[in-house]
Design a protein around this motif. Sequence first.
Motif, PDB file in Angstrom:
ATOM      1  N   ASN A 101       0.845  -1.193   0.000  1.00 39.80           N
ATOM      2  CA  ASN A 101       0.000   0.000   0.000  1.00 39.80           C
ATOM      3  C   ASN A 101       0.879   1.241   0.000  1.00 39.80           C
ATOM      4  OD1 ASN A 101      -2.367  -1.519   0.174  1.00 39.80           O
ATOM      5  ND2 ASN A 101      -2.390  -1.458   2.414  1.00 39.80           N
ATOM      6  N   ARG A 102       0.279   2.363  -0.357  1.00 34.72           N
ATOM      7  CA  ARG A 102       0.976   3.648  -0.298  1.00 34.72           C
ATOM      8  C   ARG A 102       1.459   3.871   1.130  1.00 34.72           C
ATOM      9  NH1 ARG A 102       2.046   8.753  -1.738  1.00 34.72           N
ATOM     10  NH2 ARG A 102       1.076  10.510  -0.675  1.00 34.72           N
ATOM     11  N   GLY A 103       2.711   4.297   1.261  1.00 34.82           N
ATOM     12  CA  GLY A 103       3.290   4.542   2.587  1.00 34.82           C
ATOM     13  C   GLY A 103       4.049   3.344   3.130  1.00 34.82           C
ATOM     14  N   TYR A 104       4.135   2.278   2.324  1.00 27.77           N
ATOM     15  CA  TYR A 104       4.847   1.070   2.738  1.00 27.77           C
ATOM     16  C   TYR A 104       5.766   0.614   1.614  1.00 27.77           C
ATOM     17  CZ  TYR A 104       1.490   0.884   6.513  1.00 27.77           C
ATOM     18  OH  TYR A 104       0.740   1.194   7.621  1.00 27.77           O
ATOM     19  N   TYR A 105       6.797  -0.171   1.955  1.00 30.98           N
ATOM     20  CA  TYR A 105       7.683  -0.731   0.945  1.00 30.98           C
ATOM     21  C   TYR A 105       7.977  -2.191   1.296  1.00 30.98           C
ATOM     22  CZ  TYR A 105      11.507   0.052   4.284  1.00 30.98           C
ATOM     23  OH  TYR A 105      12.305   0.042   5.393  1.00 30.98           O
ATOM     24  N   ALA A 106       8.270  -2.985   0.265  1.00 29.56           N
ATOM     25  CA  ALA A 106       8.484  -4.419   0.438  1.00 29.56           C
ATOM     26  C   ALA A 106       9.862  -4.706   1.018  1.00 29.56           C
ATOM     27  CB  ALA A 106       8.322  -5.132  -0.895  1.00 29.56           C
ATOM     28  N   VAL A 107       9.867  -5.543   2.054  1.00 27.48           N
ATOM     29  CA  VAL A 107      11.104  -6.056   2.639  1.00 27.48           C
ATOM     30  C   VAL A 107      10.885  -7.561   2.776  1.00 27.48           C
ATOM     31  CG1 VAL A 107      12.669  -6.027   4.615  1.00 27.48           C
ATOM     32  CG2 VAL A 107      11.529  -3.918   3.917  1.00 27.48           C
ATOM     33  N   GLY A 108      11.424  -8.303   1.822  1.00 28.87           N
ATOM     34  CA  GLY A 108      11.183  -9.747   1.812  1.00 28.87           C
ATOM     35  C   GLY A 108       9.709 -10.025   1.595  1.00 28.87           C
ATOM     36  N   ALA A 109       9.069 -10.709   2.535  1.00 29.53           N
ATOM     37  CA  ALA A 109       7.665 -11.105   2.396  1.00 29.53           C
ATOM     38  C   ALA A 109       6.716 -10.211   3.202  1.00 29.53           C
ATOM     39  CB  ALA A 109       7.497 -12.552   2.812  1.00 29.53           C
TER      40      ALA A 109
END
Length: 179
Positions: free
Chosen positions: A33-41
């Motif tokens: 979602n907007r405001g988040y970024y992927a780190v692994g799973a």
Amino acid sequence: CKRGFKDTGKECTIFPVPINAYLNAAGDRWVCNRGYYAVGAICEAIKVPINGYLSETSYGSEGWECERGYKKGKSICNAIKLPANAYLADTPYGIGWKCNRGYQANNNSCQEVKVPKNGYSLSSTYGPGWKCKRGFRQNKKACETINLPQGAHLDYSGNDWECDRPLRKTVTGAASHNN
């Protein structure tokens, strides 16, 4: 497999979507979602510093930018120190300011451009910040009158001369016939 499921080779199993994420349009992967970024799973919250805001994308950046009047540091927004006779501006090298007309950047300040008699001010980052009027040429920090030899006229720039046809310039700078 249907949208939201993945093929494991033997069966279709539900596609796990972490908290703060959603399935993409094809349903074959998830996006934070907007405001988040992927780190692994998982999707981690973007840490927006004071005087910062979420940007439209997290690709190629941390997902945030600085408010006007601030420039991006490692994980903070630093206030831009605006020198006298300058204004806030987007610049290619990130200093965040430009000098007012009639001034030029010199280190971290704006120096007044001294325009000589028969000259005029330029909005230029490079050079002396001024140019001579038509009929004059630059000589160090002054504008000197262009003395036209017989058979010559001012060139297109107005700051030099060229010969009338069929004459040509000689090494001495005089106009002579082209034989």
